[in-house]
Design a protein around this motif. Structure first.
Motif, PDB file in Angstrom:
ATOM      1  N   SER A 186       0.833  -1.211   0.000  1.00  0.00           N
ATOM      2  CA  SER A 186       0.000   0.000   0.000  1.00  0.00           C
ATOM      3  C   SER A 186       0.865   1.257   0.000  1.00  0.00           C
ATOM      4  N   THR A 244     -10.687   2.639   2.234  1.00  0.00           N
ATOM      5  CA  THR A 244     -11.243   1.332   1.882  1.00  0.00           C
ATOM      6  C   THR A 244     -11.075   0.350   3.035  1.00  0.00           C
ATOM      7  N   ASP A 254     -14.031  -1.506   5.246  1.00  0.00           N
ATOM      8  CA  ASP A 254     -14.064  -2.957   5.442  1.00  0.00           C
ATOM      9  C   ASP A 254     -14.081  -3.306   6.930  1.00  0.00           C
ATOM     10  N   VAL A 258      -6.880  -5.406   1.853  1.00  0.00           N
ATOM     11  CA  VAL A 258      -7.394  -4.985   0.554  1.00  0.00           C
ATOM     12  C   VAL A 258      -6.527  -5.657  -0.500  1.00  0.00           C
ATOM     13  N   PRO A 309      -5.910  -6.271  -6.714  1.00  0.00           N
ATOM     14  CA  PRO A 309      -6.809  -5.730  -7.739  1.00  0.00           C
ATOM     15  C   PRO A 309      -7.639  -4.552  -7.228  1.00  0.00           C
ATOM     16  N   ARG A 310      -8.158  -4.645  -6.007  1.00  0.00           N
ATOM     17  CA  ARG A 310      -8.924  -3.526  -5.454  1.00  0.00           C
ATOM     18  C   ARG A 310      -8.025  -2.317  -5.214  1.00  0.00           C
ATOM     19  N   LYS A 311      -6.806  -2.566  -4.771  1.00  0.00           N
ATOM     20  CA  LYS A 311      -5.880  -1.453  -4.575  1.00  0.00           C
ATOM     21  C   LYS A 311      -5.656  -0.695  -5.875  1.00  0.00           C
ATOM     22  N   VAL A 321      -7.633  -0.522  -8.457  1.00  0.00           N
ATOM     23  CA  VAL A 321      -8.855   0.200  -8.817  1.00  0.00           C
ATOM     24  C   VAL A 321      -8.961   1.494  -8.022  1.00  0.00           C
ATOM     25  N   VAL A 322      -8.719   1.407  -6.714  1.00  0.00           N
ATOM     26  CA  VAL A 322      -8.768   2.594  -5.865  1.00  0.00           C
ATOM     27  C   VAL A 322      -7.738   3.609  -6.314  1.00  0.00           C
ATOM     28  N   ARG A 347      -8.845   5.282  -9.583  1.00  0.00           N
ATOM     29  CA  ARG A 347      -9.952   6.208  -9.347  1.00  0.00           C
ATOM     30  C   ARG A 347      -9.443   7.499  -8.715  1.00  0.00           C
TER      31      ARG A 347
END
Length: 316
Positions: free
Chosen positions: A34, A255, A259, A275, A278-280, A282-283, A286
């Motif tokens: 992260s 995020t 959660d 997290v 893939p979600r990281k 996307v975030v 964005r």
């Protein structure tokens, strides 16, 4: 005649500096995805400096968390002594300390940030249950001052040689401290089970080894939400690339916070909320899109202001 260093020594010193920087980068890459994603949005100089800060902080944390044992205090004392000497001299035989010291000397990081950090690390060796006072003191030393170190990097990454070190205003300091506090408290929540079960530490005041009650968890989440709001309010005060990097990291922790809020208290104790990559991504995408759109709007407003004889919306 002015004495100068021989060219071979200059080249060797530069090689040593680069090697120290690579060592710090390896520490960050090995321990955090992260934080690492956020640093990729920084310029090269700021990224190296943030890697140096992270590496020293991580190594100290490893002494008290992973190494532990009867000699942990002595090892931590030696690391602190190495850091103090290197900040004074600009050199250390410890590559991670060397990289940090170079960053600290260039960006204005000093004992005001480093001393509380080591004090909090030392508390991990002796304090098992925190009350409100020791909790706030620990969060300040272990996290808020790290936010202040990063802020000094952001403000001084492009500083020219000879230019005075840039210092933040009070509102930016508050945002940096709040950011560090929020990240630390989220990590406390994620590591509740390991901290209580493996290390015997209870960071949140009043929360026992069985984990938080519904009311306690709600209060902790609310406190973190307030910290994140303070950090977000200070974002516009940061340099452009630092603003994008911090915004991306903030979004990732938002995020995580969402959660955690959706996780029952008993599961918070038993499971480390994560997290996925893939979600990281996307975030991150964005957030970058939002930052790019804001930059376009800001440039457009500035252009309109110039056409109307105004500077950034103020009177000419």
């Amino acid at each position: 005649m002015t004495a100068t260093r021989p060219p071979v020594r200059v080249a060797s010193a530069a090689l040593y500096d680069r090697t120290a920087a690579r060592a710090s980068r390896a520490v960050l890459a090995g321990y955090s995805t992260s934080f690492g994603l956020g640093t990729r949005l920084l310029g090269a100089r700021a990224r190296r400096d943030i890697e140096a800060v992270y590496a020293l902080v991580r190594i100290a944390d490893e002494v008290v968390d992973t190494r532990g044992g009867d000699d942990a205090a002595a090892l931590l004392d030696e690391l602190e002594a190495q850091t103090s000497r290197a900040m004074a001299s600009g050199y250390s035989t410890n590559l991670v300390v060397h990289a940090f010291a170079r960053t600290a000397r260039r960006t204005g990081i000093g004992p005001a940030e480093v001393d509380p950090f080591f004090a909090s690390m030392r508390a991990d060796l002796t304090v098992r249950v925190h009350d409100r006072e020791s909790y706030l003191r620990y969060v300040y030393g272990s996290a808020e001052v790290v936010g202040l170190m990063c802020l000094q990097v952001f403000l001084n990454a492009d500083r020219s040689p000879g230019e005075p070190v840039r210092r933040p205003d009070a509102a930016t300091v508050d945002g940096a401290r709040a950011l560090g506090a929020a990240f630390q408290k989220i990590n406390f929540l994620r590591d509740l089970g390991a901290d209580a079960g493996e290390l015997g530490r209870l960071y949140f005041p009043g929360v026992g080894p069985d984990g938080p009650t519904d009311a306690q968890l709600a209060a902790i989440l609310g406190e973190i939400g307030d910290d994140l709001a303070r950090a977000r309010a200070a974002l516009p005060r940061l340099p452009r690339r630092a603003r994008a990097a911090v915004a991306a990291t903030l979004a990732l922790y938002d995020t995580l916070l969402a959660d955690l809020a959706a996780t029952p208290p008993e599961r918070v104790l038993a499971t480390r909320v994560r997290v996925g990559t893939p979600r990281k991504l996307v975030v991150l995408a964005r957030t970058l899109a939002g930052e790019a759109a804001d930059a376009v709007l800001t440039r457009g407003s500035a252009g309109a202001g110039a056409r109307d004889g105004r500077d950034d919306g103020g009177a000419a």
